[in-house]
Design a protein around this motif. Sequence first.
Motif, PDB file in Angstrom:
ATOM      1  N   TYR A 116       0.816  -1.210   0.000  1.00 12.76           N
ATOM      2  CA  TYR A 116       0.000   0.000   0.000  1.00 12.76           C
ATOM      3  C   TYR A 116       0.853   1.263   0.000  1.00 12.76           C
ATOM      4  CZ  TYR A 116      -3.756  -3.238   1.469  1.00 12.76           C
ATOM      5  OH  TYR A 116      -4.653  -4.282   1.566  1.00 12.76           O
ATOM      6  N   LEU A 137     -10.261  -7.257   0.476  1.00 10.50           N
ATOM      7  CA  LEU A 137      -9.420  -7.035  -0.706  1.00 10.50           C
ATOM      8  C   LEU A 137      -8.163  -7.907  -0.679  1.00 10.50           C
ATOM      9  CD1 LEU A 137      -9.591  -3.119  -0.865  1.00 10.50           C
ATOM     10  CD2 LEU A 137     -11.010  -4.779  -2.095  1.00 10.50           C
ATOM     11  N   CYS A 142      -5.148  -3.557  -6.274  1.00 16.21           N
ATOM     12  CA  CYS A 142      -5.728  -2.286  -5.823  1.00 16.21           C
ATOM     13  C   CYS A 142      -4.919  -1.079  -6.266  1.00 16.21           C
ATOM     14  CB  CYS A 142      -5.828  -2.266  -4.297  1.00 16.21           C
ATOM     15  SG  CYS A 142      -6.954  -3.491  -3.621  1.00 16.21           S
ATOM     16  N   TYR A 144      -4.107   2.858  -4.745  1.00 17.11           N
ATOM     17  CA  TYR A 144      -4.092   3.482  -3.416  1.00 17.11           C
ATOM     18  C   TYR A 144      -3.345   4.805  -3.505  1.00 17.11           C
ATOM     19  CZ  TYR A 144       0.354   1.037  -3.728  1.00 17.11           C
ATOM     20  OH  TYR A 144       1.551   0.553  -4.178  1.00 17.11           O
ATOM     21  N   ILE A 261      -7.751   3.243  -0.341  1.00 18.01           N
ATOM     22  CA  ILE A 261      -7.621   2.102  -1.246  1.00 18.01           C
ATOM     23  C   ILE A 261      -8.917   1.892  -2.021  1.00 18.01           C
ATOM     24  CG2 ILE A 261      -7.089  -0.369  -1.377  1.00 18.01           C
ATOM     25  CD1 ILE A 261      -5.687  -0.099   1.316  1.00 18.01           C
ATOM     26  N   THR A 262      -8.786   1.443  -3.258  1.00 18.30           N
ATOM     27  CA  THR A 262      -9.940   1.034  -4.050  1.00 18.30           C
ATOM     28  C   THR A 262      -9.491  -0.052  -5.016  1.00 18.30           C
ATOM     29  OG1 THR A 262     -11.830   1.867  -5.342  1.00 18.30           O
ATOM     30  CG2 THR A 262      -9.658   2.694  -5.947  1.00 18.30           C
ATOM     31  N   PRO A 263     -10.369  -0.997  -5.365  1.00 13.24           N
ATOM     32  CA  PRO A 263      -9.981  -2.021  -6.344  1.00 13.24           C
ATOM     33  C   PRO A 263      -9.572  -1.379  -7.670  1.00 13.24           C
ATOM     34  CG  PRO A 263     -11.994  -2.664  -5.219  1.00 13.24           C
ATOM     35  CD  PRO A 263     -11.710  -1.248  -4.809  1.00 13.24           C
ATOM     36  N   LYS A 264      -8.552  -1.950  -8.298  1.00 11.08           N
ATOM     37  CA  LYS A 264      -8.047  -1.389  -9.550  1.00 11.08           C
ATOM     38  C   LYS A 264      -9.087  -1.547 -10.656  1.00 11.08           C
ATOM     39  CE  LYS A 264      -3.704  -1.906 -10.484  1.00 11.08           C
ATOM     40  NZ  LYS A 264      -3.260  -0.483 -10.518  1.00 11.08           N
ATOM     41  N   ASN A 274     -11.013   5.837 -10.518  1.00  9.93           N
ATOM     42  CA  ASN A 274     -10.336   5.552  -9.251  1.00  9.93           C
ATOM     43  C   ASN A 274      -9.761   6.796  -8.594  1.00  9.93           C
ATOM     44  OD1 ASN A 274     -10.976   2.897  -9.376  1.00  9.93           O
ATOM     45  ND2 ASN A 274      -8.888   2.123  -9.381  1.00  9.93           N
TER      46      ASN A 274
END
Length: 351
Positions: A116, A137, A142, A144, A261-264, A274
């Motif tokens: 991260y 996750l 991800c 970030y 964070i977020t899923p790619k 994103n």
Amino acid sequence: MPLNKPHLTLNNSTQFIEGWYWVLPSKELKIGMVKAVTLLGKNLAIYRGFSGQVVAIDAYCPHMGAHLAEGKVDGDGIRCFFHNWKYDAEGICVDIPSLEKPLPVCIKTWHTAEQYGIIWVWVGAQKPHSLPFVPELEQVDCDYILGTRFIKNCHPNVLLINAIDAHHFNTVHNLPLQIVFDSKELNSNAINFSNTTRGGDNSWLIRLIRPLYQKEVTYSMCYWYGSTGTVTLGPDFLHFYIVFALRMIEGGKTEGQTILITPKRHGCLGWGVNRGLLWLTQQVGNYFAKGDTQVFQTIQFDLKTPTKADRSILEFIQHVNRQKALTWQTWENVENLENSETNYPPTSLLP
């Protein structure tokens, strides 16, 4: 005979849990760079070798005590500035310019990892356990960004407890809901709290957004090593993920770094979406953090009169006090004290 509260790990400025602790953002340590770091009272030199490997090593050269962060990176090793002694990535002395053969000298090194966008150091003697991660996750690629870096005038444990303090969501954040947390230990070093909510029928806002929350669990918090927390919140179709990486500093205070964070999502459109979601995640985190800031500047945590709403807090306290503890600065083991968590009332005694 009951144990004295200073032996407890929770909210104790003299000891902490063996585990992974954040050190600094990865982008701040370029190849060939070395930095001086103080982590949990111990001075370290941390550097990135020419191969990209990050090495954390006790700070002082055993020859005459010079700080290795004043030296220079040589391959994947480091040379002391004072007399140019070289130590490899395992801390073994491999070259002394004034001698044909180096002395059998070594310095303690510590396991490192990057996740991260943060460099983490494993503080402990045994083999490292899992790095902190967002449970939802675990196997997801991800995106970030690093959010706010902050210092709070309270212990990291107290800061984390706030996120599972069910009643404060009503009193501080004015949420017209009854929140109940269910806990589940993922392993001996990680515990997850997820919520169910009730009520709110008299609030037009709750009635408006309730169709977006068909699942019972709308908020969850996972704690790692009593020092890092991951938050998941939001409606069924869009979850926000925030990591609060914390470490204790002098005086039992907290230095923290938020990670958003977020899923790619792939492609140019996914990249743009994103960026927007990560910005929105930061605003959500800032909203909840703002209301509690004043409390963290003056709080003197000592839970002597728990209520039924504090059940999740007591579960967290017991989880923390069951883990292996190390002492501030020396990083030596604290003797395990059987049933130390009984200084706080067990959850079975709650009304």
